[in-house]
Enzyme design. Structure first.
Site, short mmCIF file in Angstrom:
data_model
loop_
_atom_site.label_atom_id
_atom_site.label_comp_id
_atom_site.label_asym_id
_atom_site.label_seq_id
_atom_site.Cartn_x
_atom_site.Cartn_y
_atom_site.Cartn_z
N ARG A 76 55.11 44.49 37.28
CA ARG A 76 54.75 43.07 37.31
C ARG A 76 55.90 42.24 36.73
O ARG A 76 56.57 42.69 35.78
CB ARG A 76 53.49 42.90 36.45
CG ARG A 76 52.92 41.50 36.38
CD ARG A 76 52.26 41.09 37.64
NE ARG A 76 51.38 39.95 37.44
CZ ARG A 76 50.93 39.21 38.45
NH1 ARG A 76 51.28 39.46 39.70
NH2 ARG A 76 50.11 38.20 38.21
N THR A 95 50.10 38.43 49.87
CA THR A 95 50.49 39.58 49.05
C THR A 95 50.44 40.73 50.03
O THR A 95 49.99 40.55 51.15
CB THR A 95 49.47 39.79 47.91
OG1 THR A 95 49.67 38.77 46.94
CG2 THR A 95 49.59 41.12 47.21
N THR A 115 53.95 41.73 45.56
CA THR A 115 53.83 40.35 46.02
C THR A 115 54.93 39.44 45.49
O THR A 115 55.60 39.77 44.51
CB THR A 115 52.46 39.78 45.57
OG1 THR A 115 52.22 38.53 46.19
CG2 THR A 115 52.39 39.61 44.06
N ASP A 144 50.28 32.55 38.02
CA ASP A 144 49.15 33.42 37.62
C ASP A 144 48.84 33.32 36.14
O ASP A 144 47.80 33.82 35.69
CB ASP A 144 49.42 34.88 38.01
CG ASP A 144 49.08 35.15 39.47
OD1 ASP A 144 48.40 34.31 40.08
OD2 ASP A 144 49.49 36.20 39.98
N SER A 189 46.99 39.60 36.64
CA SER A 189 46.94 39.80 38.09
C SER A 189 45.56 40.27 38.50
O SER A 189 44.77 40.74 37.68
CB SER A 189 47.97 40.88 38.45
OG SER A 189 47.86 41.24 39.81
N SER A 190 45.29 40.15 39.81
CA SER A 190 44.06 40.75 40.36
C SER A 190 44.39 41.94 41.26
O SER A 190 43.48 42.54 41.84
CB SER A 190 43.30 39.71 41.19
OG SER A 190 42.97 38.60 40.40
O1 DON Z 1 48.73 39.10 41.08
C1 DON Z 1 47.87 38.43 41.63
O2 DON Z 1 46.67 38.55 41.42
C2 DON Z 1 48.28 37.40 42.66
N1 DON Z 1 49.62 36.96 42.40
C3 DON Z 1 48.16 38.03 44.00
C4 DON Z 1 48.51 37.09 45.10
C5 DON Z 1 47.87 37.42 46.37
O3 DON Z 1 47.13 38.35 46.51
C6 DON Z 1 48.14 36.50 47.45
N2 DON Z 1 47.55 36.99 48.64
N3 DON Z 1 46.92 37.04 49.48
#
Ligand code: DON
Length: 582
Positions: free
Chosen positions: A115, A393, A411, A435, A464-465
């Site tokens: 990350r 992502t 991502t 985020d 993050s998710s």
């Molecule tokens: O880390 C995360 O949760 C977000 N930055 C993820 C971004 C994401 O999934 C965008 N997509 N569809």
């Protein structure tokens, strides 16, 4: 479009074995009578020795070729990841970050955290305007939007520790694709035309790569050559990750930041480390669940929600029933409320992982869930409503012939990240700083709210998710999955698990089934098209605020049958993706 000639019909008898092997609960949900292959609504791709599922057909083929040449799943995953940086610049990246879940053939699991990290000069209120309000332009499209990238360090660590082939070999397909050019597919053409015009066009370095001399973006069928990116990839192949973190590429990134008011400097790049962490683990109806620990919230909340759901007989309620959707939505509200309070970078805050994933805590929440009546989110915790936006992502899954399994989600955050290409590096930089919680209670681009635990701090990783997830049954890897989708990632992956285990779906059916999502705030039950209007009316009557919205997620999943056969499925919600094997 997708699945090319690789899709095969899976015989019903085989899938029936799979269901029996899943255990009693799943058996109850399986169709009682075998009608032959037609019993399956959708059919997975099938292969014997190895399989790759990714959002881009070319990247999938790169991975399958590495497997064929004897590389293991980690080798293939790293090669796919580098290839996606070229073929899928919306999310594939060198300038972003992500997570890798690995379960070896011998059953060892590990999670690699690459990350992004906040630069050393980052500060708590850096995204507030003069009035003290969060300014999302700063955290999404300015040079302040980028955290120190982790992808190159993460892939290098994975390859060195768990791979079998030299990093230079894993980079070569990406170098060739960047140098010789890719044929622009539908997905890239559409995204360049919409999001590219919004975020890339303002930046001369980015415009020069993704737009033609007449000022229009590359269209479907045209060849996109990325010479500078090819050069950066070659430098990494020759010098290793040092080229990125201390060498020529670091100079380009730091130079770009210094010139335009960004904070990331050479010291941040030199200090970046990918970290190996212990996966979050749990059990669900006899299956073992392994997923990403903090700084992702995904693993904890997937396990937490599954623990809550274990208190209900979902198989009996049935897929798409108002009761099953009610239970799942209510469980999701409680989990996302906890997320906003407790989750953050474990190097900075103490995340109560054990408590959140305990069966006892889940049971206490389950007892509060009323099948007949939705609890308003405001009664669970106060917060503000927020809009959803489109985003990007990418996830890919790989299984090799030994049975090693890798799930990677990485991502730039939103489509093309900050839109800024660093100097002559050809590398798009992320906007992952969004985020963080810019201001307590103010939603980010995914409508997620947070507080102190996820406030900006120097060298901290934003929450993050992303949830690369592996499920095992009887000690053997069974399902490898993950998805993009911002806040919807957790619930998308959750539904892959529940559809497979509770509703007895094969991997293609579990993927294709319509999805729904509740994230506590806003207090709305977001559903895809495809649910019965009767069900939706029943849910409204229970007090859910149902809203039909665009499709969610893009899962790329592989399921391993009892005989070792691989069944895979790319998500029909995305174009140009491919699951293939050999
Ligand atoms: O880390 C995360 O949760 C977000 N930055 C993820 C971004 C994401 O999934 C965008 N997509 N569809």
């Amino acid at each position: 479009m997708k699945k090319l000639g690789t899709a095969r019909r899976v015989s019903w008898s085989l899938m029936a074995c799979l269901f029996i092997w899943q255990g009693g609960e799943a058996l109850a949900a399986s169709p009682p009578v075998s009608y032959g292959v037609e019993a399956d609504t959708f059919h997975p791709v099938k292969a014997q020795h190895g399989m790759v599922a990714s959002v881009d057909a070319t990247a999938t083929q790169v991975g399958v070729e590495i497997l064929r040449q004897g590389g293991n799943a980690v080798d293939a995953a790293v090669a796919v990841g580098f290839a996606l940086a070229v073929t899928h610049p919306q999310a594939g990246n060198l300038g972003g970050g992500g997570f890798m879940m690995l379960r070896t053939a011998s059953g060892r699991t590990t999670a690699i955290d690459f990350r992004e990290m906040a630069p050393g000069k980052a500060s708590r209120d850096m995204f507030l305007d003069a009035q003290g309000n969060a300014d999302s332009k700063l955290s999404l499209t300015s040079p302040l939007a980028s955290g120190t990238p982790g992808t190159v360090a993460g892939f290098a660590l994975a390859a060195q520790k768990y791979g079998t082939l030299p990093l230079s070999k894993l980079l070569q397909p990406a170098i060739d694709l960047a140098r010789k050019g890719i044929v622009v597919n539908d997905a890239l053409a559409d995204d360049l035309n919409v999001y590219g015009k919004e975020v890339l066009l303002n930046h001369p370095n980015s415009k020069a790569i993704f737009f033609k001399t007449d000022g229009t973006p590359y269209k479907k069928g045209e060849r996109l050559i990325q010479r500078n990116l090819a050069h950066s990839l070659s430098l990494i192949a020759q010098q290793g990750p040092k080229a990125f973190y201390q060498g020529e590429i670091a100079d380009e990134i730091a130079g770009e930041m210094a010139q335009h008011g960004g904070l990331m400097g050479k010291a941040d790049l030199a200090a970046y480390r990918a970290v190996e962490r212990q996966p979050v683990s749990g059990t669900y109806r006899g299956y073992e669940v392994f997923s990403m620990p903090p700084p992702s919230s995904g693993g904890i909340h997937i396990v937490q929600i599954l623990n809550i759901l274990e208190n209900f007989d979902l198989a009996k309620m049935g897929f798409g029933s108002a009761d099953a959707m009610q239970v799942i939505a209510e469980a999701e509200k409680y989990a996302y409320a906890d997320r906003s309070e407790y989750l953050g970078d474990p190097d900075f805050v103490k995340v109560p992982s054990q408590a959140l994933t305990s069966k006892a805590y889940a049971k206490a929440i389950a007892q509060k869930i009323d099948l007949a009546k939705a609890r308003p989110s405001s009664e669970i915790k106060p917060g503000k409503l927020a809009p959803y936006e489109s985003n990007q992502t990418t996830h890919f899954s790989v299984v090799d012939r030994q049975g090693n399994a890798v799930a990677v989600t990485y991502t730039l955050n939103t489509n093309f990240g900050s839109g800024i290409v660093a100097g002559k590096s050809g590398i798009l930089l992320n906007n992952e700083m969004d985020d963080f919680s810019a201001k307590p209670g103010t939603p980010n681009v995914y409508g997620l709210v947070g507080g102190e635990a996820n406030a900006v701090q120097p060298a901290k990783r934003p929450l993050s998710s992303m949830s690369p997830t592996i499920i095992a049954k009887d000690g053997k890897t069974w399902l490898v999955t993950g998805s993009p989708g911002g806040s919807r990632i957790i619930t998308t992956v959750l539904q892959m698990v529940v559809n497979s285990i509770d509703f007895g779906m094969n991997v293609a059916e579990a993927t294709n089934a319509p999805r729904f999502h509740h994230q506590w705030l806003p207090d709305e039950l977001r559903v895809e098209k495809g649910f019965s209007p009767d069900t939706l009316k029943l849910l409204e009557a229970k007090g859910q605020h149902v809203k039909v919205e665009p499709a969610m997620g893009s899962t790329q999943s592989i399921m391993i049958g009892p005989d070792g056969m691989l069944y895979g499925a790319s998500d029909p919600r995305t174009v140009d993706d491919l699951t293939a094997g050999y």
